[in-house]
Design an enzyme around this catalytic site. Structure first.
Site, PDB file in Angstrom:
ATOM      1  N   LYS A 116      12.031  -6.226   1.578  1.00 46.73           N
ATOM      2  CA  LYS A 116      13.214  -6.196   2.227  1.00 46.73           C
ATOM      3  C   LYS A 116      13.376  -6.357   3.901  1.00 46.73           C
ATOM      4  O   LYS A 116      14.393  -6.961   3.941  1.00 46.73           O
ATOM      5  CB  LYS A 116      13.881  -4.520   2.049  1.00 46.73           C
ATOM      6  N   GLU A 200      17.720   1.871   7.540  1.00 45.97           N
ATOM      7  CA  GLU A 200      19.087   1.365   7.617  1.00 45.97           C
ATOM      8  C   GLU A 200      20.169   2.582   8.107  1.00 45.97           C
ATOM      9  O   GLU A 200      19.997   3.584   7.472  1.00 45.97           O
ATOM     10  CB  GLU A 200      19.553   0.853   6.153  1.00 45.97           C
ATOM     11  N   ARG A 297      15.818 -11.766 -10.486  1.00 49.20           N
ATOM     12  CA  ARG A 297      15.299 -11.908 -11.855  1.00 49.20           C
ATOM     13  C   ARG A 297      16.913 -11.699 -12.654  1.00 49.20           C
ATOM     14  O   ARG A 297      17.836 -11.425 -11.870  1.00 49.20           O
ATOM     15  CB  ARG A 297      14.629 -10.395 -12.226  1.00 49.20           C
TER      16      ARG A 297
END
Length: 637
Positions: A116, A200, A297
């Site tokens: 990430k 975050e 995916r």
């Protein structure tokens, strides 16, 4: 076109892929573990190969076994589904190196989006808006705490290799940071083999908006519009819909264009999803929507996109993997109607959503809905894998109709003896905040007590239970002095030479219940859509997605399992992560007793009532089996 396909997965997604492959004339090969030897995906495939013991790490996560199975069966391609090895770049490269076709993005694209922190840096360079936070390499807990303080609470700790809702913790105050970090890192290490995290800024009115993208080997990338997945519990999606409520055309164009830029930045091929976090405090605005991550995916919730676009995303995957260009251009794609999906899980909302495993002796769904499942009646929910039973999908002309249809579909679910969240889903869909589209990702957590309050049996159900108990064959044939007749007398309050006392006494889910009995008052219910099943003197009745075990009341209580039982049992096989109490300690209702790691998730077990810990059989690091007695609480005087 691919002629033979091995599906490196199990359950509903394996069955979903097999369905499209069969329609396209592609031969399918399933793989299975010991636990899945008789599973539905094995029965549906043209061929099946055993790949190891039940634990996923010894079967579905062993890439070499899957590639060997493909080679042995002559399969040309491998489709990973979602989960397991679907976002493992090393496995994808091994498939290609073995001379097989990988039905998915390039390994380099998976790698680029797999961590990430690195992905966010890449997106910033591509002009995709990202949330503020810390993406550095320094993982010292004290340094991370300092960075969290600089960002400003609340913050979200996220595993850099995470996905599927695992490895995420919301921290609202500095005092909670250390424990949340340790828990997040443990879960990340267990799930992904990497305990590095990023931090975050947590958006206070967050909505989860994601965009379906698709690329091919000819340089084409399109989007198939957005989905809203804001109804979540512990970062796991519960109900998804497409399109997103409150999304105007200008905002949709901006967000979807950003998603296409993100996909092009990593030379993306195949199906992928760009996930965004939106600050919905002032509605959905393009300047308040930021990139979170990319799932490289097919998503669990892909059916809602299929329903509004008319596209079979699995077919597109197979065509693109075969070298064909995308079947449609961007201008040929449009939104038609409204679709919603609810994830039906084998879990008990009354006990903190602990998984419920075991046989599916009864498995019924309502009519007129799309059901994506990997089980049939008579199958079982295994303790080794994700406990999802099915995805319930509806499409309607507008959002209100879709909500009504999905709520009714959830209320029509009849499953036993496994516990499910069907009634919880129906209750969610009925909430006025959801109907108006005014929910955030924190809605379930903020309303958990109301949403998980034990469902109460409706009056018609109680009448049906009384009818069925009273006129069960065992009772009808009784005579005065016979045990069966004595039970009937006790049930109805029968008195010789006196008027009948029409109050039926029953046990409903273990609780004594008195019913003002109306003769034949429940037969319409028994013959209605709710469904019921009978085993001896136990009748299972269903209402609003909930199951109610009913039986005649017995004075000896032999069949009565108290709702206040203080035995703390392990809900599934797992490892004890932490023990918070000691033997002899006084505890209060809801107090944390211990933490169990199972199915790569941490589950907190709490005290069911005020009392004292009279027995403790759990130690940190210990392995436990399902229904092992971990602790015993006795009510205080």
């Amino acid at each position: 076109m691919i002629q033979s396909l091995l599906i490196a997965n199990r359950g509903e997604i394996a069955c979903r892929i097999i369905r499209t492959a069969r329609r396209m004339g592609i031969r399918t090969v399933a793989v299975y573990s010991d636990a899945d030897a008789k599973a539905l995906h094995v029965r549906q495939a043209d061929e099946a190969v055993h790949i190891g013991p039940s634990p996923a790490r010894e079967s579905y996560l062993v890439g070499a076994k899957i590639i060997a199975a493909a080679k042995a069966t002559g399969a040309e391609a491998i489709h990973p589904g979602y989960g397991f090895l679907s976002e493992n770049a090393e496995f994808a490269q091994s498939v290609i190196d073995a001379g097989l076709i990988w039905v998915g993005p390039k390994p380099a694209s998976i790698t680029a989006m797999g961590l990430k922190d690195a992905a966010k840096k890449l997106m910033q360079a591509a002009g995709v808006p990202c949330t503020p936070g810390y993406l550095g390499e320094n993982q010292d807990p004290a340094h991370l705490a300092d960075e969290a303080a600089k960002i400003g609470y609340p913050v979200l700790i996220k595993a850099v290799a995470g996905g599927g809702g695992k490895g995420m913790r919301l921290v609202e105050a500095p005092a909670d940071f250390a424990d949340a970090l340790a828990s997040c890192q443990r879960e990340a290490a267990a799930s992904f083999g990497n305990d590095h995290v990023l931090i975050e800024k947590y958006v206070l009115s967050p909505r989860h908006i994601e965009v379906q993208v698709f690329g091919d080997a000819h340089g084409n990338v399109v989007h198939l519009f957005e989905r809203d997945c804001s109804l979540q519990r512990r970062h796991q999606k519960v109900i998804e819909e497409a399109p997103a409520p409150g999304m105007d055309e200008a905002t949709r164009e901006a967000v979807c264009a950003a998603a296409v830029r993100a996909a092009k930045a990593v030379d993306y091929e195949g199906a992928g999803t760009i996930e965004f976090i939106a600050d919905a405090s002032e509605g959905l605005r393009a300047d308040r929507i930021w990139f979170m991550e990319m799932n490289t995916r097919l998503q669990v919730e892909h059916p809602v996109t299929e329903e509004i676009t008319g596209v079979d995303l699995v077919e597109w995957q197979l065509r693109v993997a075969s070298g064909e260009p995308l079947p449609l251009r961007q201008e040929e794609l449009s939104i038609n109607g409204w679709a919603m999906e609810a994830r039906l899980y084998a879990e008990n909302p009354e006990t903190g959503f602990l998984p419920s495993t075991g046989p599916l002796d009864l498995l019924r769904f309502g009519e007129g809905t799309r059901i994506e499942t990997g089980v049939e009646e008579g199958d079982a929910v295994s303790p080794f894998y994700d406990p999802m039973i099915a995805k319930i999908v509806v499409k309607a002309s507008d959002r209100n109709l879709a909500i009504a249809d999905l709520a009714q579909a959830c209320r029509s679910v009849s499953i036993e003896p496994v516990k499910t969240n069907a009634w919880f889903l129906a209750r969610l869909l009925d909430r006025p905040e959801f109907v108006t589209g005014d929910v955030t990702t924190g809605f379930i957590a903020a309303n958990l007590d109301v949403l998980t309050e034990a469902p109460k049996p409706p009056g018609a159900l109680l009448q049906a239970a009384a009818d069925n108990a009273i006129f069960h064959d065992d009772f009808v044939q009784g005579r005065v002095g016979d045990p069966d007749f004595d039970r009937l007398s006790g049930l109805l309050g029968f008195r010789l030479n006196a008027p009948l006392n029409c109050k039926a006494r029953l046990l409903v889910n273990g609780d004594e219940t008195t019913v003002d009995y109306q003769p034949d008052g429940g037969w319409d219910y028994l013959n209605g859509p709710g469904g019921w099943s009978q085993l001896g003197q136990v009748t299972m009745l269903f209402a609003d997605g909930a199951a109610f075990e009913t039986r005649p009341f017995r004075h000896d209580g032999g069949a009565h399992h108290s709702a206040h039982d203080g035995d703390i049992l392990s809900p599934m096989p797992g490892k004890i992560i932490a023990v918070e109490v000691s033997e002899g300690q006084a505890v209060t209702k809801g107090q944390k007793l211990l933490t169990l790691e199972a199915m790569k998730m941490e589950h907190t077990l709490t005290a069911p009532f005020d009392g004292v810990v009279t027995e403790l059989n759990a130690t940190p690091g210990g392995q436990v089996q399902v229904e092992a007695l971990l602790a015993r609480i006795e009510a205080g005087e």
